[in-house]
Design an enzyme around this catalytic site. Structure first.
Site, mmCIF file in Angstrom:
data_model
loop_
_atom_site.group_PDB
_atom_site.id
_atom_site.type_symbol
_atom_site.label_atom_id
_atom_site.label_comp_id
_atom_site.label_asym_id
_atom_site.label_seq_id
_atom_site.Cartn_x
_atom_site.Cartn_y
_atom_site.Cartn_z
ATOM 1 C CG PHE A 141 50.225 49.960 43.661
ATOM 2 C CD1 PHE A 141 50.805 48.938 44.395
ATOM 3 C CD2 PHE A 141 49.298 49.627 42.685
ATOM 4 C CE1 PHE A 141 50.454 47.609 44.172
ATOM 5 C CE2 PHE A 141 48.944 48.300 42.453
ATOM 6 C CZ PHE A 141 49.515 47.296 43.199
ATOM 7 C CG ASP A 226 50.366 53.889 36.984
ATOM 8 O OD1 ASP A 226 49.200 53.829 36.554
ATOM 9 O OD2 ASP A 226 50.847 53.045 37.764
ATOM 10 C CE LYS A 255 42.991 49.840 40.266
ATOM 11 N NZ LYS A 255 44.445 49.996 40.247
HETATM 12 C C1 LIG Z 1 45.671 49.227 40.235
HETATM 13 C C2 LIG Z 1 46.885 49.946 39.797
HETATM 14 C C3 LIG Z 1 47.901 49.287 39.074
HETATM 15 C C4 LIG Z 1 47.869 47.806 38.819
HETATM 16 O O1 LIG Z 1 46.811 47.427 38.010
HETATM 17 P P1 LIG Z 1 46.411 45.855 37.914
HETATM 18 O O2 LIG Z 1 45.302 45.838 36.915
HETATM 19 O O3 LIG Z 1 45.999 45.459 39.301
HETATM 20 O O4 LIG Z 1 47.608 45.115 37.472
HETATM 21 C C5 LIG Z 1 48.947 50.040 38.611
HETATM 22 N N1 LIG Z 1 49.025 51.360 38.843
HETATM 23 C C6 LIG Z 1 48.080 52.019 39.531
HETATM 24 C C7 LIG Z 1 48.199 53.496 39.715
HETATM 25 C C8 LIG Z 1 46.982 51.338 40.042
HETATM 26 O O5 LIG Z 1 46.058 51.987 40.752
#
Ligand SMILES: *Cc1c(COP(=O)(O)O)cnc(C)c1O
Length: 406
Positions: A141, A226, A255
């Site tokens: 994700f 990421d 986050k």
């Molecule tokens: C939450 C998340 C995203 C997206 O972040 P947003 O602030 O919702 O755009 C991308 N990568 C990972 C691993 C995430 O947990």
């Protein structure tokens, strides 16, 4: 005098908000530390952390102070002018990591969008405009822009929105042979979460991480981590990559970065950053002084031995409680993750009960999350009080018992 406040409640949501969420039936109105209260004054223990965001709990005094003091000083300038909080936060991120250059944006998605664009841009200029293949992973994700959902490994998030960005391939996570089968001299980047979050709290293996670094080096491809969810202390180190000793070329984080104030960052090296010139990429809000002042205050607290070591201690307490529940109720097939990113995979007979468990937990006064299929996820404050863990786990156990015995 302030205008009269419109009366709103959970039912209002169904009338006014785009129907892309299914929020809990209660509406939180106040938080302090790891406790939250709803419109009726009912109190909850928060193991959800706003999806791994409120890393220092709710309304931490140092963050409130940073927000207030910056709020009375300077809110916004745009990137036509730089600002002190952004320069300080960037300097601290660089001092604490592999990075030499930072871009501030506003969400995890935007940080990833910038990372993918930078990878394509740098590799295109440095090597070949045909070197565009991005290798990513099933269940990954990376956010919700069209590029981010396309690199993400869950077609349910990318289908139905028209043509997708091209030359992105997906292979199974933690499967080095599968990467070897698709990586070649046209590969631009390999993109992964060191701990898959939304995909079900799945850490990369040490061999996988090391293998990917070697494959990327061999094929002149960039390794992109990421760490939007795993970053900023969540794993027990500032970034999860520091557990592996495998260094990326580009890293994104979001986050927990602002502790609840929207802000994200993309980190990279001087060499890769040097592909960019003024005007190639940008954002109006990115590096906003309010966001950066709060994030700096959060980082000053998180990036200390006291907080980072505390993450490991708290994890032990959570694991012990989860194991005790499991020896009584036999609901989990696996307890995994790193630090305070905890996944408890439900046994096959309970896999479709995750929603019921979330609702039952709320009814008992504890906020939890799910992830992937049939995985209960806990992502509490990194400084949650041990007494809150104890009481919250008792509430969670009662909720699980109700669902199991229903
Ligand atoms: C939450 C998340 C995203 C997206 O972040 P947003 O602030 O919702 O755009 C991308 N990568 C990972 C691993 C995430 O947990």
């Amino acid at each position: 005098m302030a205008a009269d406040k419109l009366m709103v409640n959970r039912a209002t949501f169904d009338e006014v908000i785009l129907p892309i969420y299914a929020p809990a039936q209660f509406v939180p109105v106040k938080g302090k530390g790891s406790r939250v209260w709803d419109q009726n004054g009912t109190e909850y223990i928060d193991f959800s952390g706003g999806i791994a965001v409120t890393a220092l709990g709710h309304c931490h005094p140092a963050l409130v102070e940073a927000l207030k003091s910056q709020g009375e000083t300077l809110w916004h300038t745009s990137n036509v002018f730089t600002n002190e909080p952004a320069l300080r936060l960037a300097s601290k991120l660089i001092a604490a990591t592999f990075a030499e250059r930072v871009l501030f944006v506003n969400s995890g998605t935007e940080a990833n969008e910038a990372a993918f664009k930078l990878a394509r841009y740098y590799v295109g200029k440095k090597h070949s405009p045909y070197k565009t293949k991005i290798i990513a992973f099933h269940n990954a994700f990376h956010g919700r822009s069209l590029f981010a959902v396309s690199v993400g490994g869950q077609p349910k998030y990318s289908d139905g929105f028209g043509p997708k960005p091209a030359d992105i391939v997906h292979v199974p996570f933690n499967d080095l042979e599968a990467v070897k089968a698709v990586i070649d001299d046209h590969t631009c980047a390999v993109v992964l979460e060191p701990i898959q979050g939304e995909g079900g709290i799945m850490p990369a293996s040490q061999a996988f991480m090391e293998g990917l670094r070697a494959l990327c080096d061999k094929h002149n491809a960039l390794l992109v981590f990421d760490e939007v969810q795993s970053g900023m202390g969540r794993s027990g180190k500032l970034f999860a990559y520091q557990h592996y000793g495998v260094v990326p070329d580009i890293l994104t984080t979001a986050k927990a970065l602002g502790g609840g104030f929207p802000v994200s960052a993309m980190l990279t090296t001087n060499e890769i950053a040097s592909a960019m010139t003024p005007g190639v990429h940008g954002t109006t809000y990115g590096g906003n002084p309010l966001a950066c002042a709060v994030a700096e205050a959060a980082m000053d607290i998180i990036n200390t031995d006291e907080v980072l070591n505390g993450v490991a201690e708290r994890r032990q307490q959570f694991e012990a409680a989860l194991n005790a529940i499991n020896s009584r109720l036999d609901v989990f097939s696996d307890v995994r993750g790193m630090g305070l990113l905890i996944g408890a995979a439900l046994k096959p007979q309970y896999v479709d009960k995750a929603r019921d468990i979330l609702n039952a937990a709320a009814a008992e006064g504890v906020m939890i999350l799910n992830a992937g299929t049939g995985v209960i996820r806990l992502a509490p404050s990194l400084i949650i009080e041990p007494t809150d863990i104890e009481e919250g786990m008792q509430r969670f156990a009662r909720a699980l018992e109700k669902v199991v015995k229903a």
